[in-house]
Design an enzyme around this catalytic site. Sequence first.
Site, PDB file in Angstrom:
ATOM      1  N   MET A  27      21.942 -47.848  60.699  1.00 57.24           N
ATOM      2  CA  MET A  27      21.823 -46.725  59.772  1.00 57.24           C
ATOM      3  C   MET A  27      23.092 -46.640  58.928  1.00 57.24           C
ATOM      4  O   MET A  27      23.417 -45.577  58.369  1.00 57.24           O
ATOM      5  CB  MET A  27      21.571 -45.419  60.529  1.00 57.24           C
ATOM      6  CG  MET A  27      20.269 -45.469  61.329  1.00 57.24           C
ATOM      7  SD  MET A  27      19.534 -43.855  61.634  1.00 57.24           S
ATOM      8  CE  MET A  27      20.827 -43.059  62.554  1.00 57.24           C
ATOM      9  N   ALA A  79      27.217 -46.634  57.911  1.00 54.23           N
ATOM     10  CA  ALA A  79      28.468 -46.080  58.470  1.00 54.23           C
ATOM     11  C   ALA A  79      28.998 -47.066  59.513  1.00 54.23           C
ATOM     12  O   ALA A  79      29.292 -46.699  60.659  1.00 54.23           O
ATOM     13  CB  ALA A  79      28.249 -44.691  59.051  1.00 54.23           C
ATOM     14  N   HIS A 119      29.037 -52.047  65.313  1.00 54.63           N
ATOM     15  CA  HIS A 119      28.024 -52.775  64.517  1.00 54.63           C
ATOM     16  C   HIS A 119      28.487 -54.209  64.245  1.00 54.63           C
ATOM     17  O   HIS A 119      27.685 -55.143  64.280  1.00 54.63           O
ATOM     18  CB  HIS A 119      27.810 -52.083  63.161  1.00 54.63           C
ATOM     19  CG  HIS A 119      27.272 -50.694  63.258  1.00 54.63           C
ATOM     20  ND1 HIS A 119      28.025 -49.590  62.944  1.00 54.63           N
ATOM     21  CD2 HIS A 119      26.048 -50.233  63.620  1.00 54.63           C
ATOM     22  CE1 HIS A 119      27.288 -48.496  63.101  1.00 54.63           C
ATOM     23  NE2 HIS A 119      26.089 -48.858  63.511  1.00 54.63           N
ATOM     24  N   LYS A 148      25.426 -49.033  73.765  1.00 55.65           N
ATOM     25  CA  LYS A 148      25.813 -47.628  73.631  1.00 55.65           C
ATOM     26  C   LYS A 148      24.555 -46.749  73.577  1.00 55.65           C
ATOM     27  O   LYS A 148      24.484 -45.699  74.179  1.00 55.65           O
ATOM     28  CB  LYS A 148      26.613 -47.505  72.345  1.00 55.65           C
ATOM     29  CG  LYS A 148      27.552 -46.449  72.054  1.00 55.65           C
ATOM     30  CD  LYS A 148      27.621 -45.091  72.402  1.00 55.65           C
ATOM     31  CE  LYS A 148      27.870 -44.140  71.303  1.00 55.65           C
ATOM     32  NZ  LYS A 148      26.778 -44.041  70.376  1.00 55.65           N
ATOM     33  N   SER A 179      29.051 -43.806  64.906  1.00 55.94           N
ATOM     34  CA  SER A 179      29.172 -43.348  63.512  1.00 55.94           C
ATOM     35  C   SER A 179      29.460 -41.856  63.480  1.00 55.94           C
ATOM     36  O   SER A 179      30.040 -41.339  62.523  1.00 55.94           O
ATOM     37  CB  SER A 179      27.887 -43.637  62.741  1.00 55.94           C
ATOM     38  OG  SER A 179      27.630 -45.016  62.780  1.00 55.94           O
ATOM     39  N   ARG A 180      29.048 -41.135  64.527  1.00 56.91           N
ATOM     40  CA  ARG A 180      29.243 -39.674  64.549  1.00 56.91           C
ATOM     41  C   ARG A 180      30.670 -39.279  64.912  1.00 56.91           C
ATOM     42  O   ARG A 180      31.018 -38.108  64.790  1.00 56.91           O
ATOM     43  CB  ARG A 180      28.247 -39.027  65.512  1.00 56.91           C
ATOM     44  CG  ARG A 180      26.805 -39.128  65.009  1.00 56.91           C
ATOM     45  CD  ARG A 180      25.848 -38.275  65.818  1.00 56.91           C
ATOM     46  NE  ARG A 180      24.578 -38.105  65.149  1.00 56.91           N
ATOM     47  CZ  ARG A 180      23.500 -38.880  65.330  1.00 56.91           C
ATOM     48  NH1 ARG A 180      23.564 -39.892  66.169  1.00 56.91           N
ATOM     49  NH2 ARG A 180      22.379 -38.657  64.658  1.00 56.91           N
TER      50      ARG A 180
HETATM   51  O1  PAF Z   1      20.645 -47.424  66.366  1.00 61.24           O
HETATM   52  C1  PAF Z   1      20.414 -47.120  65.175  1.00 61.24           C
HETATM   53  O2  PAF Z   1      21.277 -47.143  64.315  1.00 61.24           O
HETATM   54  C2  PAF Z   1      18.997 -46.695  64.782  1.00 61.24           C
HETATM   55  O3  PAF Z   1      18.406 -45.942  65.793  1.00 61.24           O
HETATM   56  C3  PAF Z   1      18.106 -47.878  64.372  1.00 61.24           C
HETATM   57  C4  PAF Z   1      17.874 -48.840  65.523  1.00 61.24           C
HETATM   58  C5  PAF Z   1      18.745 -48.610  63.204  1.00 61.24           C
HETATM   59  C6  PAF Z   1      16.737 -47.364  63.922  1.00 61.24           C
HETATM   60  O4  PAF Z   1      16.835 -46.487  62.849  1.00 61.24           O
END
Ligand code: PAF
Length: 280
Positions: A30, A32, A37, A149, A186-187
């Site tokens: 998503m 950020a 990531h 996570k 991200s939060r």
């Molecule tokens: O983990 C995430 O960032 C979201 O839940 C995902 C897997 C991209 C689905 O929107």
Amino acid sequence: MKIVSTIAETRAAVRAAKAAGKTVGFVPTMGALHAGHISLVRAAKARCDYVAVSIFVNPTQFGPSEDLARYPRTFDADCEKLISEKVNLLFAPSVEEMYPAGASTLVIAEGISERLDGHSRPGHFRGVTTVVAKLFHILDPNVAFFGQKDAAQAAIIQRMVRDLAFPVDIVVCPIVRESDGLALSSRNVYLSAAERKQALVLSRTLREVETRWRAGERDSARLIEIARRVLLSEPEVRLDYIEIVDPASLEAIANISQPALVAVAAFVGSTRLIDNLLLG
Ligand code: PAF
């Protein structure tokens, strides 16, 4: 890196990669983007010839009182990070591209989707499975990478893939933490300096459970009681849940004689954070 926003362009790019004999790795996000990531992207680069990432803040996995509107959006910085990781394709669709007017089809992993975060965030995992199923159809990856996570998410995606026979291998990569133990999320950007310190109680709680388990404690109720005490020692933190469950089914385990997932969710100020640990 090729940046595309339509399903048609994405399909064409992936088809061309596959026609050239490449294996396709996919990292759904998503945005950020943080080091967690990037660890998924690196795992994908190590295993696959062609790596695709998606950035899509999926509205259907946010509840009405959740943080969809203020969810961090850092598209330009994300692109720079993905370019330096030599990602091949970025799919960044609009909400309309992913959910055409009148879209009414859902993918639901019944039962398991109501456990852990699914209990506290009704409908959340239905949104996740629906969007991930659609992303899998669009990108048709050989391998897809998720973070430990979000352990419940990873278990539910694995269940969906098995139940619906998606031709994709799921790889779950370890949690990436700051040097003081805070799990990357991200939060975390929502946290003030004081809250960031308070948030360390989540990983401290998990470490205490692990220490007691290593010392021979196998009774989940006693371990949960210990965990509660550690967590509540931080008065500004509000516990959502702490549970010990089977890592695949997410069902509660009373006595730990098999691998177990210790999962915690808590509010630090208005920010809901999650963390977890695998025992055994
Ligand atoms: O983990 C995430 O960032 C979201 O839940 C995902 C897997 C991209 C689905 O929107």
